[in-house]
Design a protein around this motif. Sequence first.
Motif, PDB file in Angstrom:
ATOM      1  N   GLY A  47       0.773  -1.232   0.000  1.00 27.57           N
ATOM      2  CA  GLY A  47       0.000   0.000   0.000  1.00 27.57           C
ATOM      3  C   GLY A  47       0.800   1.276   0.000  1.00 27.57           C
ATOM      4  O   GLY A  47       0.237   2.357  -0.185  1.00 27.57           O
ATOM      5  N   GLY A  48       2.121   1.190   0.215  1.00 29.29           N
ATOM      6  CA  GLY A  48       2.951   2.383   0.219  1.00 29.29           C
ATOM      7  C   GLY A  48       3.427   2.754  -1.176  1.00 29.29           C
ATOM      8  O   GLY A  48       3.129   2.080  -2.168  1.00 29.29           O
ATOM      9  N   GLY A  49       4.201   3.836  -1.262  1.00 27.45           N
ATOM     10  CA  GLY A  49       4.637   4.338  -2.553  1.00 27.45           C
ATOM     11  C   GLY A  49       5.490   3.351  -3.330  1.00 27.45           C
ATOM     12  O   GLY A  49       5.310   3.176  -4.543  1.00 27.45           O
ATOM     13  N   THR A  50       6.441   2.684  -2.664  1.00 30.47           N
ATOM     14  CA  THR A  50       7.295   1.720  -3.357  1.00 30.47           C
ATOM     15  C   THR A  50       6.477   0.542  -3.856  1.00 30.47           C
ATOM     16  O   THR A  50       6.682   0.046  -4.971  1.00 30.47           O
ATOM     17  CB  THR A  50       8.410   1.226  -2.419  1.00 30.47           C
ATOM     18  N   ASP A  51       5.538   0.095  -3.052  1.00 32.06           N
ATOM     19  CA  ASP A  51       4.667  -1.012  -3.443  1.00 32.06           C
ATOM     20  C   ASP A  51       3.844  -0.639  -4.675  1.00 32.06           C
ATOM     21  O   ASP A  51       3.755  -1.415  -5.640  1.00 32.06           O
ATOM     22  CB  ASP A  51       3.751  -1.364  -2.273  1.00 32.06           C
ATOM     23  N   LEU A  52       3.263   0.554  -4.671  1.00 27.06           N
ATOM     24  CA  LEU A  52       2.445   0.993  -5.804  1.00 27.06           C
ATOM     25  C   LEU A  52       3.284   1.121  -7.072  1.00 27.06           C
ATOM     26  O   LEU A  52       2.861   0.709  -8.159  1.00 27.06           O
ATOM     27  CB  LEU A  52       1.780   2.331  -5.474  1.00 27.06           C
ATOM     28  N   THR A  53       4.486   1.685  -6.929  1.00 27.03           N
ATOM     29  CA  THR A  53       5.369   1.847  -8.087  1.00 27.03           C
ATOM     30  C   THR A  53       5.795   0.497  -8.645  1.00 27.03           C
ATOM     31  O   THR A  53       5.778   0.272  -9.862  1.00 27.03           O
ATOM     32  CB  THR A  53       6.609   2.668  -7.689  1.00 27.03           C
TER      33      THR A  53
END
Length: 289
Positions: A47-53
Amino acid sequence: MIGWSRRGLAAAAATVAGGLLAAPAIVRAQGNWPNRPVRFVVAYAPGGGTDLTARAMAESLTGRFGQSFVVENRAGANGIVGSEAVARSAPDGYTFVAVTSTHVMNRQIVPNLPFDPTNDFTPIALLARYPLVLMANVDAPFKDVPSLIAYAKTRPPGELAQATSDAQSSYAANQFAKTAGIDLTEVPYRGSGAYLGDLTGGHLKLAWGSTATAMPLLPGGKVKVIAVTSPQRSAFLPDSPTLVECGLPDSLFIGWTGLFGPAKVPQDIAATLNRACSELSATPAMQAR
């Protein structure tokens, strides 16, 4: 608070980011890679930025190669758990790790780090560069940096908490508190996805994350952006001031998300994946995400 060397930190992060920009120099025959699913380990919580990217890139790579690119979250210890797992994996081109600039910063702050962030990995691609974003719960009793500083100074020292999720957000949070002259308590989470419920639910008033973390929360009015750490305003958040504009020039920070393999990934595979990630990152579809 972590005892950072600002010059050493910036130099280390910039060096690794520069390496991620450059495609491997030696290219051999590419064979039939990939001929089975490729695993992207995300070293932080879902759910964080790295995960989304990483998930957006994995989806695009799946379409490009016609082979599954699968994301697996292995959070813990400031990204060390997932990174160590990949460092110890076979360098066959089927296991990679997505990390932030925290990956190289850990060398300065973690005693007995179980790997060398440079020598034990093959740099593959720079997936994103971004400022960090200071977010607040939508009902927080401040709307900008001046009112936040004024509010913090009326509260008992340390009462106001700010959530962080890795070394880069920890650095930004503590540097902000120091330059603003306020006493904030850092609350570390296992990833930005882990603190979102507390932030949007009002249990936290402040949190630090990437633009990829902040942007999905804005349309629903779940958070408000206080400021960003870039020298100029972010193209994705044009209405949000920089900390420089707010009179805090020492709070500058640019983070990055990169893709690494274990040491000695075959050069042909590294070059193929580097080129694919670079080309896909430039497409309007990926830029929009």
